[in-house]
Design an enzyme around this catalytic site. Structure first.
Site, PDB file in Angstrom:
ATOM      1  N   GLY A  29       0.927  -0.857  -0.174  1.00  0.00           N
ATOM      2  CA  GLY A  29       0.186  -0.221   0.120  1.00  0.00           C
ATOM      3  C   GLY A  29       0.837   1.584  -0.306  1.00  0.00           C
ATOM      4  N   HIS A  32       2.451   4.984  -4.503  1.00  0.00           N
ATOM      5  CA  HIS A  32       3.256   5.696  -5.488  1.00  0.00           C
ATOM      6  C   HIS A  32       3.624   5.831  -6.522  1.00  0.00           C
ATOM      7  CE1 HIS A  32       7.052   3.761  -5.211  1.00  0.00           C
ATOM      8  NE2 HIS A  32       6.752   3.538  -3.642  1.00  0.00           N
ATOM      9  N   GLU A  33       4.227   6.412  -7.456  1.00  0.00           N
ATOM     10  CA  GLU A  33       4.151   6.401  -8.796  1.00  0.00           C
ATOM     11  C   GLU A  33       5.152   4.841  -9.209  1.00  0.00           C
ATOM     12  OE1 GLU A  33       3.562   7.381 -12.419  1.00  0.00           O
ATOM     13  OE2 GLU A  33       2.662   8.726 -10.480  1.00  0.00           O
ATOM     14  N   GLY A  34       6.223   4.690  -8.584  1.00  0.00           N
ATOM     15  CA  GLY A  34       6.694   3.505  -8.254  1.00  0.00           C
ATOM     16  C   GLY A  34       5.987   2.092  -9.159  1.00  0.00           C
ATOM     17  N   HIS A  35       5.184   2.394  -7.729  1.00  0.00           N
ATOM     18  CA  HIS A  35       3.357   1.351  -8.098  1.00  0.00           C
ATOM     19  C   HIS A  35       3.051   1.207  -9.832  1.00  0.00           C
ATOM     20  CE1 HIS A  35       4.168   1.184  -3.703  1.00  0.00           C
ATOM     21  NE2 HIS A  35       4.628  -0.191  -3.569  1.00  0.00           N
ATOM     22  N   GLY A 145       9.871  -3.678  -7.990  1.00  0.00           N
ATOM     23  CA  GLY A 145      10.458  -2.858  -8.642  1.00  0.00           C
ATOM     24  C   GLY A 145      12.276  -3.566  -7.669  1.00  0.00           C
ATOM     25  N   GLN A 146      13.350  -2.551  -8.713  1.00  0.00           N
ATOM     26  CA  GLN A 146      14.525  -2.575  -8.563  1.00  0.00           C
ATOM     27  C   GLN A 146      15.286  -2.233  -7.658  1.00  0.00           C
ATOM     28  OE1 GLN A 146      16.096  -4.947 -10.902  1.00  0.00           O
ATOM     29  NE2 GLN A 146      18.464  -4.689  -9.674  1.00  0.00           N
ATOM     30  N   LYS A 147      14.546  -1.132  -6.910  1.00  0.00           N
ATOM     31  CA  LYS A 147      15.029  -0.243  -5.742  1.00  0.00           C
ATOM     32  C   LYS A 147      15.034  -1.362  -4.401  1.00  0.00           C
ATOM     33  CE  LYS A 147      12.539   1.903  -2.772  1.00  0.00           C
ATOM     34  NZ  LYS A 147      13.415   0.848  -1.558  1.00  0.00           N
ATOM     35  N   VAL A 174      11.551   4.142 -10.271  1.00  0.00           N
ATOM     36  CA  VAL A 174      11.285   5.429 -10.648  1.00  0.00           C
ATOM     37  C   VAL A 174      11.615   6.687  -9.383  1.00  0.00           C
ATOM     38  CG1 VAL A 174       8.949   7.070 -10.524  1.00  0.00           C
ATOM     39  CG2 VAL A 174       9.379   4.559 -11.544  1.00  0.00           C
TER      40      VAL A 174
END
Ligand code: PAF
Length: 284
Positions: A29, A32-35, A145-147, A174
């Site tokens: 939850g 954000h833009e990454g999701h 995400g690769q983060k 992102v």
């Protein structure tokens, strides 16, 4: 029209009627833009997009961190609707871990260094909940995400070892215009910490620049990151790492593919970031 289901039974019934392939975006939850980028990737590749929203208590090694994890389900559902998500699974803990639940999925070597060492038990919690979600959603693809590069590696290993037929797809990090990687935790930064936080990305860029100029000593690259971080008084370094891209063992020299990564605290907020060397930026 986005449909919300909260129980295993509702999810099963909803999935019986959807078109395949199914793509899932597992989240905790505070979207954000990454999701949103993950949802778009799923929508582009899959006939049905499922988002899971569950703040998983088992992956927080500090109870406080779990309590203060940001939550806003109404806003998250608006985002899922805006992104054209077909199905949201937002279960209570009792649906994920029903009474009598007594299994831990514990991934080996790749889960031990870096975040595994800094946050004992964290990856057991992640691997366990993702194995459950993969089992429930029976998705063809799952987007991360690769983060959280090590998380992607841990989940890939888990899916491969448990013969789970979900393909794990990593999507590029992102970033804000100033380089800060998007993270649900950024909301906890004070204005001064927020202003300081892009130093993570600057540290990665400093090391990448040295590498691009021909530096192959891993210590020199670690030093490039540390020196950049040292210029930011609010940044308290947890670790900097130059590790091999397959098993995340620390390197002496960077001859093949490597992962630069770091974890830094700003007050009570701990942020991570990473950058691949010698490889395509994110695995497609
Ligand atoms: O990256 C996250 O948000 C979580 O670790 C995940 C993969 C949803 C598991 O709870």
């Amino acid at each position: 029209m986005t449909r919300i289901v909260r129980t295993r039974a509702e999810l099963r019934a909803a999935l019986d009627r959807v078109e395949r392939p199914v793509g899932v975006v597992p989240t905790m939850g505070w979207l954000h833009e990454g999701h949103r980028a993950l949802m778009r990737q799923a929508r582009a590749a899959d006939a049905t997009t499922v988002v899971t929203i569950f703040v998983n208590p088992r992956q927080f090694n500090v109870a406080d961190d779990f309590m203060r994890y940001p939550r806003n389900e109404a806003r998250d559902l608006d985002i899922c609707t805006a992104e054209g998500v077909d199905l949201v699974f937002a279960p209570p803990a009792s649906e994920v871990y029903p009474p009598g639940f007594d299994t831990v999925v514990s991934v080996g070597a790749v889960a031990r260094p870096l975040e595994g060492a800094a946050r004992p038990g964290h990856f057991d919690g992640v691997a366990t909940v993702v194995a459950i979600l993969f089992g429930l959603v029976r998705s063809d693809h799952a987007y991360f995400g690769q983060k959280d590069a090590q998380q992607v590696m841990v989940i890939r290993q888990m899916a491969r070892d448990l013969a789970i037929p979900t393909e794990v797809i990593a999507c590029p990090t992102v970033r804000e215009p100033d380089g800060l990687a998007l993270s649900s935790r950024n909301v906890h930064l004070t204005p001064a910490e927020r202003a300081a936080a892009p130093v993570l990305h600057r540290a990665l860029v400093a090391a990448r620049t040295r590498w691009a100029a021909g530096e192959r000593s891993a210590d020199a690259l670690r030093e490039a990151m540390r020196a950049t971080l040292a210029g930011e008084p609010l940044a308290e370094v947890d670790y900097v790492s130059v590790a091999d891209a397959a098993m995340l063992t620390e390197l002496d020299r960077v001859e093949g593919q490597a992962l630069l990564s770091l974890a830094v605290r700003f007050g009570t907020t701990r942020l991570i970031d990473n950058e691949s060397l010698g490889a395509e930026p994110a695995v497609g």
